[in-house]
Design an enzyme around this catalytic site. Structure first.
Site, PDB file in Angstrom:
ATOM      1  N   HIS A  25       0.826  -1.212   0.000  1.00 49.99           N
ATOM      2  CA  HIS A  25       0.000   0.000   0.000  1.00 49.99           C
ATOM      3  C   HIS A  25       0.857   1.258   0.000  1.00 49.99           C
ATOM      4  O   HIS A  25       2.045   1.216   0.311  1.00 49.99           O
ATOM      5  CB  HIS A  25      -0.993  -0.024   1.171  1.00 49.99           C
ATOM      6  CG  HIS A  25      -0.364  -0.249   2.513  1.00 49.99           C
ATOM      7  ND1 HIS A  25       0.028  -1.496   2.957  1.00 49.99           N
ATOM      8  CD2 HIS A  25      -0.043   0.601   3.510  1.00 49.99           C
ATOM      9  CE1 HIS A  25       0.549  -1.402   4.158  1.00 49.99           C
ATOM     10  NE2 HIS A  25       0.531  -0.124   4.523  1.00 49.99           N
ATOM     11  N   ARG A  50      -4.120  15.705   5.870  1.00 48.94           N
ATOM     12  CA  ARG A  50      -4.657  14.374   6.127  1.00 48.94           C
ATOM     13  C   ARG A  50      -3.967  13.757   7.348  1.00 48.94           C
ATOM     14  O   ARG A  50      -2.765  13.921   7.530  1.00 48.94           O
ATOM     15  CB  ARG A  50      -4.435  13.484   4.902  1.00 48.94           C
ATOM     16  CG  ARG A  50      -4.873  12.055   5.082  1.00 48.94           C
ATOM     17  CD  ARG A  50      -4.780  11.258   3.786  1.00 48.94           C
ATOM     18  NE  ARG A  50      -5.360   9.944   3.995  1.00 48.94           N
ATOM     19  CZ  ARG A  50      -4.706   8.909   4.501  1.00 48.94           C
ATOM     20  NH1 ARG A  50      -3.431   9.015   4.805  1.00 48.94           N
ATOM     21  NH2 ARG A  50      -5.318   7.759   4.697  1.00 48.94           N
TER      22      ARG A  50
HETATM   23  O1  LIG Z   1      -1.937   6.903   6.257  1.00 48.24           O
HETATM   24  C1  LIG Z   1      -2.412   5.830   5.871  1.00 48.24           C
HETATM   25  O2  LIG Z   1      -3.580   5.716   5.496  1.00 48.24           O
HETATM   26  C2  LIG Z   1      -1.538   4.581   5.836  1.00 48.24           C
HETATM   27  C3  LIG Z   1      -0.383   4.599   6.810  1.00 48.24           C
HETATM   28  C4  LIG Z   1       0.468   3.376   6.722  1.00 48.24           C
HETATM   29  O3  LIG Z   1       0.458   2.658   5.759  1.00 48.24           O
HETATM   30  C5  LIG Z   1       1.348   3.036   7.864  1.00 48.24           C
HETATM   31  O4  LIG Z   1       1.408   3.795   8.860  1.00 48.24           O
HETATM   32  O5  LIG Z   1       1.994   1.974   7.781  1.00 48.24           O
HETATM   33 FE   LIG Z   2       1.551   0.782   6.159  1.00 48.48          FE
END
Ligand SMILES: O=C(O)CCC(=O)C(=O)O
Ligand SMILES: [Fe+2]
Ligand SMILES: C=C1C[C@]23C[C@H]1CC[C@H]2[C@@]12CCC[C@@](C)(C(=O)O1)[C@H]2[C@@H]3C(=O)O
Length: 349
Positions: free
Chosen positions: A281, A291
């Site tokens: 991701h 955000r």
């Molecule tokens: O900010 C997000 O939506 C994802 C954060 C993320 O992938 C993480 O902290 O590992």
């Molecule tokens: Fe993550």
């Protein structure tokens, strides 16, 4: 328990340039150091087109089956009726906002040290990428008091209380999810006896992605998989999280206030002998609003031996190793870590 997770990271120090975030608010244009070669808009058309991770009701009698399918197909799902009070999560975001809106010179009082794991700073994966991310983080393992005391010497208690309560609630939910997942996998009593004890690894990560002057060229958080059994995430109103799916590309996971995103991490991928994916991701940014997200990383204790679960005479696809050893390999190789421990030639997944 928590101290040992920070210890696992201590042997892998980072350079200051990969820890200190930019003073983002002072930039009207995107600096070259933060301009990524390929743009993020290649899959924009896939946003919200229905091809997205399932939303599962934890109270639904079919929840277990649905979680199993989601972990196999996506390595991620969304969870409603998860039991974590929405007002607690909102408080976490409020406190994160109070922290991240401070000027840079205040925040760096709690800067993560080169060999440290907790405090304020850029994402730990920063050194693996040629450009910097449009992101600030604050990592908590146990009580954040030592770090926030540096910023708010007389006013740190409320922040700590909220973060500790959040970790407590997340832990309870994480244990429920672990029991469901271990049930699906048929994991033995011997392998799961750490669940529910206080001998586990956890970290709470506050993420901040400031409004960005040139979002298509910037990157909020570069593509990665999490180094956890799984991660429980809450994104505040603004979207940005995208999950990669083979043959589909990156799809946006729109935030729902009362829903948490669960991402399968590397440890579960190894334990399940690749049956469960670990979701790749990333986070994209926007030019309209700031955000925030909060992520809870959960997993077995650092000295736990992660051994792929083999069924029906199948062969283990990974060699067995401790969580600490895996953290060490990943700290040096990032996404190459799974291939490095793979027992199959040219196959890490
Ligand atoms: O900010 C997000 O939506 C994802 C954060 C993320 O992938 C993480 O902290 O590992
Ligand atoms: Fe993550
Ligand atoms: C317990 C964890 C999990 C960590 C490392 C350590 C503390 C901070 C976590 C994150 C949070 C931001 C993304 C990530 C990729 C990063 O750079 O730092 C995560 C990483 C991982 O999942 O590997």
């Amino acid at each position: 328990m928590n101290t040992t997770l920070s210890e696992a990271y201590r042997d892998h120090p980072l350079h200051l340039q990969h820890i200190i975030p930019l003073e983002f608010s002072s930039f009207r244009t995107l600096p070259d150091s933060h301009a990524w070669p390929q743009s993020n808009d290649d899959n924009d058309h896939l946003t919200s087109n229905g091809s997205c991770i399932p939303i599962i009701d934890l109270k639904d009698p079919n929840a277990m089956e649905e979680i199993g399918l989601a972990c196999e197909k996506w390595g991620a799902f969304q969870l409603k009726n998860h039991g974590i009070p929405l007002n607690l999560i909102e408080e976490v975001h409020e406190e994160a906002k109070r922290l991240f809106s401070l000027p840079s010179k205040e925040k760096i009082k709690a800067l993560r040290s080169a060999g440290g794991a907790t405090g304020y700073g850029s994402a730990r994966i920063s050194p693996f990428f040629p450009k910097f991310m449009w992101h600030e983080g604050f990592t908590i393992m146990g009580s954040p008091s030592n770090d926030v005391k540096e910023i708010w010497p007389n006013d740190y208690k409320y922040f700590c209380d909220i973060m500790e309560e959040c970790q407590k609630q997340m832990k309870t939910l994480a244990e429920k999810i672990t029991n469901i997942i271990f049930n699906i996998l048929g994991i033995s009593k011997e392998q799961n006896k750490w669940v529910g004890s206080n001998n586990h690894c956890e970290a709470l990560q506050l993420n901040f992605y400031p409004c960005c002057p040139d979002p298509k060229k910037a990157m909020g958080l570069a593509p990665h998989t999490d180094t956890s059994l799984f991660t429980i995430l809450h994104q505040s109103q603004t979207s940005g999280l995208q999950i990669f799916k083979e043959g589909v590309g990156y799809t946006t996971v729109d935030p729902h206030p009362n829903t948490l995103v669960v991402n399968t991490g590397d440890i579960l991928h190894i334990l399940s002998n690749s049956r469960f994916r670990c979701s790749l991701h990333r986070v994209v940014v926007n030019d309209i609003r700031d955000r925030y997200s909060v992520a809870y990383f959960y997993g077995p204790p650092v000295d736990y031996l992660v051994s792929p679960l083999v069924v029906d005479g199948s062969l283990p696809r990974f060699r067995s190793l401790t969580v600490k050893d895996y953290i060490g390999i990943k700290a040096k190789n990032l996404e190459g870590a799974l291939s490095l421990i793979s027992t199959l030639p040219h196959d890490g997944n």
